[in-house]
Each structure stands twice: as structure tokens, then as C-alpha cells.
Design a protein around this motif. Structure first.
Motif, mmCIF file in Angstrom:
data_model
loop_
_atom_site.group_PDB
_atom_site.id
_atom_site.type_symbol
_atom_site.label_atom_id
_atom_site.label_comp_id
_atom_site.label_asym_id
_atom_site.label_seq_id
_atom_site.Cartn_x
_atom_site.Cartn_y
_atom_site.Cartn_z
ATOM 1 N N ILE A 139 75.882 30.026 8.051
ATOM 2 C CA ILE A 139 74.766 29.701 8.946
ATOM 3 C C ILE A 139 75.275 29.426 10.354
ATOM 4 O O ILE A 139 74.667 29.850 11.341
ATOM 5 N N ALA A 140 76.410 28.745 10.481
ATOM 6 C CA ALA A 140 76.980 28.464 11.804
ATOM 7 C C ALA A 140 77.378 29.753 12.506
ATOM 8 O O ALA A 140 77.139 29.905 13.711
ATOM 9 N N ASN A 141 77.965 30.674 11.790
ATOM 10 C CA ASN A 141 78.363 31.939 12.403
ATOM 11 C C ASN A 141 77.162 32.797 12.785
ATOM 12 O O ASN A 141 77.152 33.422 13.848
ATOM 13 N N VAL A 142 76.155 32.840 11.939
ATOM 14 C CA VAL A 142 74.957 33.628 12.251
ATOM 15 C C VAL A 142 74.215 33.008 13.436
ATOM 16 O O VAL A 142 73.730 33.725 14.309
ATOM 17 N N SER A 143 74.153 31.682 13.492
ATOM 18 C CA SER A 143 73.458 31.049 14.619
ATOM 19 C C SER A 143 74.202 31.260 15.934
ATOM 20 O O SER A 143 73.588 31.245 17.003
ATOM 21 N N ALA A 144 75.504 31.466 15.881
ATOM 22 C CA ALA A 144 76.261 31.747 17.102
ATOM 23 C C ALA A 144 76.008 33.161 17.605
ATOM 24 O O ALA A 144 76.154 33.427 18.805
ATOM 25 N N ILE A 145 75.618 34.053 16.730
ATOM 26 C CA ILE A 145 75.361 35.436 17.114
ATOM 27 C C ILE A 145 74.003 35.577 17.804
ATOM 28 O O ILE A 145 73.857 36.349 18.747
ATOM 29 N N LEU A 146 73.023 34.807 17.360
ATOM 30 C CA LEU A 146 71.669 34.923 17.886
ATOM 31 C C LEU A 146 71.570 34.319 19.286
ATOM 32 O O LEU A 146 72.202 33.301 19.568
ATOM 33 N N PRO A 147 70.772 34.911 20.173
ATOM 34 C CA PRO A 147 70.641 34.369 21.531
ATOM 35 C C PRO A 147 69.905 33.028 21.544
ATOM 36 O O PRO A 147 69.103 32.733 20.661
ATOM 37 N N SER A 148 70.212 32.235 22.583
ATOM 38 C CA SER A 148 69.604 30.919 22.704
ATOM 39 C C SER A 148 69.383 30.582 24.168
ATOM 40 O O SER A 148 70.182 30.952 25.022
ATOM 41 N N LYS A 149 68.313 29.850 24.455
ATOM 42 C CA LYS A 149 68.018 29.462 25.835
ATOM 43 C C LYS A 149 68.727 28.175 26.238
ATOM 44 O O LYS A 149 68.911 27.920 27.414
ATOM 45 N N ASP A 150 69.101 27.344 25.289
ATOM 46 C CA ASP A 150 69.728 26.058 25.613
ATOM 47 C C ASP A 150 71.230 26.043 25.327
ATOM 48 O O ASP A 150 71.812 24.992 25.094
ATOM 49 N N ASN A 151 71.855 27.213 25.367
ATOM 50 C CA ASN A 151 73.294 27.349 25.118
ATOM 51 C C ASN A 151 73.717 26.790 23.760
ATOM 52 O O ASN A 151 74.787 26.189 23.638
ATOM 53 N N TYR A 152 72.870 26.929 22.777
ATOM 54 C CA TYR A 152 73.166 26.613 21.377
ATOM 55 C C TYR A 152 73.276 25.122 21.081
ATOM 56 O O TYR A 152 73.706 24.748 20.001
ATOM 57 N N TRP A 153 72.910 24.247 22.010
ATOM 58 C CA TRP A 153 73.077 22.819 21.763
ATOM 59 C C TRP A 153 72.149 22.303 20.666
ATOM 60 O O TRP A 153 72.560 21.473 19.859
ATOM 61 N N SER A 154 70.909 22.766 20.616
ATOM 62 C CA SER A 154 70.011 22.290 19.561
ATOM 63 C C SER A 154 70.510 22.730 18.190
ATOM 64 O O SER A 154 70.434 21.967 17.221
ATOM 65 N N ARG A 155 71.061 23.920 18.096
ATOM 66 C CA ARG A 155 71.643 24.376 16.829
ATOM 67 C C ARG A 155 72.893 23.578 16.490
ATOM 68 O O ARG A 155 73.135 23.249 15.330
#
Length: 88
Positions: free
Chosen positions: A14-30
Motif C-alpha cells: 500500500i505504501a508503494n502504490v500510494s507513492a506512485i499515485l499523484p497527490s496535491k499535498d505532496n503525500y503528507w496525508s497518506r
């Protein structure tokens, strides 16, 4: 494989897949969500499999969430040194 290992591997996927997907808040919420789930999971993994497996999982998780750890280190350094080593 026991339950804690399966859950830890699932967390890593899940951590690796969430790093691949784009994010508006630079992944901080994830990152906050992964940390909130990962810390108790790391304790459970260490409890079931011992400290060496826990340390390996801690290193793997730290490599995936390296920016929160970098910012924590900067914050702690600022707290200890009192801003004396501030480059700006």
C-alpha cells in the motif's frame, strides 16, 4: 507466514502504490495514515517475530517514509541547538 508478516507486507505494498499515485499535498496525508497504521503494526510484528525482524521492518518502513523522518530530524536538531545552526 503469520498474520503480522502478512499485514506488514500488505502495508508495504500500500505504501508503494500510494507513492506512485499523484497527490496535491505532496503525500503528507497518506504518510500520516501510513504512520498511524504502521506504528502499531510494527509493535505487533516485533511482538510475534522478535526484535531483529522488527528492526528490519522498521528500516524498510523508514526507507519508504524517509521525508517525515528527515523533517523530524531537522525539527529535533532545531530543538536541541536552538536554531544556532540555521543556514538562513
Amino acid at each position: 507466514m503469520n498474520t503480522s508478516l502478512v499485514l506488514t507486507l500488505l502495508w508495504m505494498i500500500i505504501a508503494n502504490v500510494s507513492a506512485i499515485l499523484p497527490s496535491k499535498d505532496n503525500y503528507w496525508s497518506r504518510a500520516y495514515g501510513l504512520i498511524a497504521i504502521g506504528v502499531p503494526l510494527l509493535g505487533y510484528l516485533t511482538y510475534e517475530n522478535g526484535p531483529w525482524v522488527g528492526l528490519i521492518a522498521l528500516a524498510a518502513g523508514a526507507s519508504m517514509l524517509r521525508w517525515p523522518i528527515v523533517y523530524l530530524g531537522r525539527w529535533l536538531r532545531h530543538l536541541v541547538l536552538g536554531g544556532a545552526n540555521d543556514p538562513s
